[in-house]
Design a protein around this motif. Structure first.
Motif, PDB file in Angstrom:
ATOM      1  N   GLU A  42       4.889 -13.590 -42.865  1.00  0.00           N
ATOM      2  CA  GLU A  42       5.686 -13.880 -41.557  1.00  0.00           C
ATOM      3  C   GLU A  42       6.895 -14.738 -41.697  1.00  0.00           C
ATOM      4  OE1 GLU A  42       4.150 -16.473 -37.327  1.00  0.00           O
ATOM      5  OE2 GLU A  42       2.743 -15.948 -38.918  1.00  0.00           O
ATOM      6  N   GLN A  43       7.045 -15.640 -42.629  1.00  0.00           N
ATOM      7  CA  GLN A  43       8.452 -16.240 -42.525  1.00  0.00           C
ATOM      8  C   GLN A  43       9.430 -15.429 -42.929  1.00  0.00           C
ATOM      9  OE1 GLN A  43       8.213 -19.611 -45.194  1.00  0.00           O
ATOM     10  NE2 GLN A  43      10.470 -20.022 -45.143  1.00  0.00           N
ATOM     11  N   ASN A  44       9.347 -14.520 -44.010  1.00  0.00           N
ATOM     12  CA  ASN A  44      10.295 -13.566 -44.448  1.00  0.00           C
ATOM     13  C   ASN A  44      10.724 -12.651 -43.338  1.00  0.00           C
ATOM     14  OD1 ASN A  44      10.310 -14.762 -46.930  1.00  0.00           O
ATOM     15  ND2 ASN A  44       8.962 -13.158 -47.673  1.00  0.00           N
ATOM     16  N   LEU A  45       9.666 -12.097 -42.518  1.00  0.00           N
ATOM     17  CA  LEU A  45      10.127 -11.253 -41.401  1.00  0.00           C
ATOM     18  C   LEU A  45      10.626 -12.017 -40.319  1.00  0.00           C
ATOM     19  CD1 LEU A  45       6.608  -9.314 -40.800  1.00  0.00           C
ATOM     20  CD2 LEU A  45       8.960  -8.154 -41.524  1.00  0.00           C
ATOM     21  N   ASP A  46      10.506 -13.095 -39.822  1.00  0.00           N
ATOM     22  CA  ASP A  46      11.184 -14.147 -38.881  1.00  0.00           C
ATOM     23  C   ASP A  46      12.651 -14.190 -39.594  1.00  0.00           C
ATOM     24  OD1 ASP A  46       9.028 -14.146 -37.364  1.00  0.00           O
ATOM     25  OD2 ASP A  46       8.455 -15.940 -37.969  1.00  0.00           O
ATOM     26  N   GLU A  47      12.881 -14.555 -40.730  1.00  0.00           N
ATOM     27  CA  GLU A  47      14.283 -14.779 -41.021  1.00  0.00           C
ATOM     28  C   GLU A  47      14.899 -13.454 -41.054  1.00  0.00           C
ATOM     29  OE1 GLU A  47      14.382 -16.697 -44.769  1.00  0.00           O
ATOM     30  OE2 GLU A  47      13.030 -18.501 -44.370  1.00  0.00           O
ATOM     31  N   GLN A  48      14.335 -12.190 -41.486  1.00  0.00           N
ATOM     32  CA  GLN A  48      15.120 -10.959 -41.376  1.00  0.00           C
ATOM     33  C   GLN A  48      15.265 -10.780 -40.070  1.00  0.00           C
ATOM     34  OE1 GLN A  48      16.000  -9.059 -43.560  1.00  0.00           O
ATOM     35  NE2 GLN A  48      16.048  -6.877 -42.659  1.00  0.00           N
ATOM     36  N   LYS A  49      14.476 -10.838 -38.957  1.00  0.00           N
ATOM     37  CA  LYS A  49      15.008 -10.419 -37.545  1.00  0.00           C
ATOM     38  C   LYS A  49      15.988 -11.364 -37.066  1.00  0.00           C
ATOM     39  CE  LYS A  49      10.613 -10.826 -36.445  1.00  0.00           C
ATOM     40  NZ  LYS A  49       9.239 -10.681 -35.583  1.00  0.00           N
ATOM     41  N   LYS A  50      15.796 -12.665 -37.508  1.00  0.00           N
ATOM     42  CA  LYS A  50      16.988 -13.593 -37.010  1.00  0.00           C
ATOM     43  C   LYS A  50      18.484 -13.237 -37.580  1.00  0.00           C
ATOM     44  CE  LYS A  50      14.052 -17.614 -36.285  1.00  0.00           C
ATOM     45  NZ  LYS A  50      13.595 -18.897 -36.755  1.00  0.00           N
ATOM     46  N   MET A  51      18.446 -12.950 -38.674  1.00  0.00           N
ATOM     47  CA  MET A  51      19.584 -12.352 -39.369  1.00  0.00           C
ATOM     48  C   MET A  51      20.169 -10.961 -38.704  1.00  0.00           C
ATOM     49  SD  MET A  51      20.432 -11.166 -43.302  1.00  0.00           S
ATOM     50  CE  MET A  51      19.363  -9.775 -43.193  1.00  0.00           C
ATOM     51  N   LEU A  52      19.413 -10.319 -38.635  1.00  0.00           N
ATOM     52  CA  LEU A  52      19.741  -8.949 -37.982  1.00  0.00           C
ATOM     53  C   LEU A  52      20.186  -9.341 -36.531  1.00  0.00           C
ATOM     54  CD1 LEU A  52      16.857  -6.582 -38.997  1.00  0.00           C
ATOM     55  CD2 LEU A  52      19.029  -6.276 -39.713  1.00  0.00           C
ATOM     56  N   ALA A  53      19.842 -10.177 -35.795  1.00  0.00           N
ATOM     57  CA  ALA A  53      20.064 -10.410 -34.417  1.00  0.00           C
ATOM     58  C   ALA A  53      21.554 -10.780 -34.486  1.00  0.00           C
ATOM     59  CB  ALA A  53      18.975 -11.484 -33.581  1.00  0.00           C
ATOM     60  N   LYS A  54      21.932 -11.791 -35.475  1.00  0.00           N
ATOM     61  CA  LYS A  54      23.126 -12.341 -35.652  1.00  0.00           C
ATOM     62  C   LYS A  54      24.079 -11.075 -35.861  1.00  0.00           C
ATOM     63  CE  LYS A  54      21.563 -16.780 -36.850  1.00  0.00           C
ATOM     64  NZ  LYS A  54      21.763 -17.938 -38.145  1.00  0.00           N
ATOM     65  N   ILE A  55      23.760 -10.272 -36.663  1.00  0.00           N
ATOM     66  CA  ILE A  55      24.580  -9.149 -37.347  1.00  0.00           C
ATOM     67  C   ILE A  55      24.905  -8.324 -35.994  1.00  0.00           C
ATOM     68  CG2 ILE A  55      24.779  -7.111 -38.704  1.00  0.00           C
ATOM     69  CD1 ILE A  55      23.281  -9.049 -41.017  1.00  0.00           C
ATOM     70  N   MET A  56      23.850  -7.902 -35.290  1.00  0.00           N
ATOM     71  CA  MET A  56      24.085  -7.090 -34.163  1.00  0.00           C
ATOM     72  C   MET A  56      24.726  -7.831 -33.136  1.00  0.00           C
ATOM     73  SD  MET A  56      23.020  -4.242 -33.376  1.00  0.00           S
ATOM     74  CE  MET A  56      22.742  -3.001 -32.008  1.00  0.00           C
ATOM     75  N   ARG A  57      24.851  -8.771 -32.757  1.00  0.00           N
ATOM     76  CA  ARG A  57      25.917  -9.552 -31.840  1.00  0.00           C
ATOM     77  C   ARG A  57      27.165  -9.613 -32.085  1.00  0.00           C
ATOM     78  NH1 ARG A  57      21.814 -13.838 -32.146  1.00  0.00           N
ATOM     79  NH2 ARG A  57      20.340 -13.359 -30.448  1.00  0.00           N
ATOM     80  N   LEU A  58      27.336  -9.604 -33.619  1.00  0.00           N
ATOM     81  CA  LEU A  58      28.637  -9.426 -34.030  1.00  0.00           C
ATOM     82  C   LEU A  58      29.263  -7.787 -33.778  1.00  0.00           C
ATOM     83  CD1 LEU A  58      28.794 -11.341 -37.368  1.00  0.00           C
ATOM     84  CD2 LEU A  58      29.865 -12.155 -35.339  1.00  0.00           C
ATOM     85  N   PHE A  59      28.380  -6.920 -34.080  1.00  0.00           N
ATOM     86  CA  PHE A  59      28.727  -5.544 -34.010  1.00  0.00           C
ATOM     87  C   PHE A  59      29.083  -5.452 -32.533  1.00  0.00           C
ATOM     88  CE2 PHE A  59      26.106  -3.552 -37.451  1.00  0.00           C
ATOM     89  CZ  PHE A  59      26.949  -4.167 -38.488  1.00  0.00           C
ATOM     90  N   LEU A  60      28.083  -6.037 -31.473  1.00  0.00           N
ATOM     91  CA  LEU A  60      28.444  -5.693 -30.116  1.00  0.00           C
ATOM     92  C   LEU A  60      29.747  -6.638 -29.628  1.00  0.00           C
ATOM     93  CD1 LEU A  60      24.613  -5.837 -29.001  1.00  0.00           C
ATOM     94  CD2 LEU A  60      25.937  -3.886 -29.297  1.00  0.00           C
ATOM     95  N   LEU A  61      29.939  -7.444 -30.169  1.00  0.00           N
ATOM     96  CA  LEU A  61      31.205  -8.273 -29.555  1.00  0.00           C
ATOM     97  C   LEU A  61      32.499  -7.656 -29.920  1.00  0.00           C
ATOM     98  CD1 LEU A  61      29.928 -11.863 -29.649  1.00  0.00           C
ATOM     99  CD2 LEU A  61      29.965 -10.411 -27.734  1.00  0.00           C
ATOM    100  N   GLU A  62      32.493  -7.039 -31.128  1.00  0.00           N
ATOM    101  CA  GLU A  62      33.695  -6.409 -31.508  1.00  0.00           C
ATOM    102  C   GLU A  62      34.591  -5.438 -30.687  1.00  0.00           C
ATOM    103  OE1 GLU A  62      34.002  -4.667 -35.324  1.00  0.00           O
ATOM    104  OE2 GLU A  62      33.175  -6.373 -36.326  1.00  0.00           O
TER     105      GLU A  62
END
Length: 212
Positions: free
Chosen positions: A192-212
């Motif tokens: 669960e901890q690894n999955l949560d960290e992965q999802k949080k990281m992906l959300a941050k990366i996705m926001r960068l993609f969308l704001l470019e």
């Protein structure tokens, strides 16, 4: 780790539980050995049943493979269709990789099947089935990320496509990283901890993609 096996679902009949257990085993064997390498006899043996018993649930190995893909990939397609239908806002799109990660966590062997299909050079029916699914998912992803722009010029299409490919690789590649996590003594991909960290990281990366 959550029990993701449908065989443990008490609301299912005995036959339905057996069918879902067959899908669980087949998903793993197809991921490890490919469609041609895995046999129905091996699938049956893993559950302690006789090979012919599989035919009560699936007419052929191809039918079993088709059901494996349908079970895992239909929910992903439905997520993309919902996002397209409502013209999702930036926040909803930013959460898309986390949603896909949650769905893949229920079927963690699928990324290995993705890689087999993407790298395959033959034209077998099984690889064509997977390629058809990947085409649908990538088309849906492009449309979801394109938003209200139904027609993209070449530069925009390239930009959106590259972000989609990066998102796909990040989501699926995580589930192929068990050996790395084990070497670093960080547990399992489904912890669960690894999955949560992965999802949080992906959300941050996705926001960068969308704001470019």
């Amino acid at each position: 780790m959550k029990d993701i096996s449908y065989a443990g679902n008490k609301s299912l009949s005995k036959g339905e539980k057996t069918a879902q257990a067959l899908l669980d085993v087949a998903e793993q064997l197809f991921a490890e050995r490919g469609f041609e390498g895995a046999t129905l006899r091996e699938v049956a043996a893993a559950l302690g049943i006789q090979g012919p018993a599989i035919y009560k649930h699936f007419a052929s190995k191809e039918a079993l493979y088709t059901a494996v893909l349908e079970r895992a990939l239909s929910p992903m397609e439905q997520v993309l269709q919902r996002l397209m239908a409502k013209q999702a806002d930036l926040q909803e799109l930013a959460e898309l990789p986390a949603l896909m990660t949650e769905l893949l966590a229920q079927h963690p062997h699928m990324p290995a099947l993705f890689q087999q299909a993407l790298n395959a050079t033959d034209d077998s029916a099984a690889h064509q089935l997977m390629n058809d699914w990947l085409d649908r998912l990538f088309d849906g992803g492009l449309q979801a990320l394109a938003g209200q722009k139904k027609i993209l010029d070449q530069a925009e299409k390239r930009r959106v496509a590259m972000r989609l490919i990066a998102m796909f690789n990040l989501c699926s590649g995580y589930f192929l990283s068990q050996r790395v996590l084990s070497r670093l003594e960080l547990g399992a991909v489904l912890d669960e901890q690894n999955l949560d960290e992965q999802k949080k990281m992906l959300a941050k990366i996705m926001r960068l993609f969308l704001l470019e």
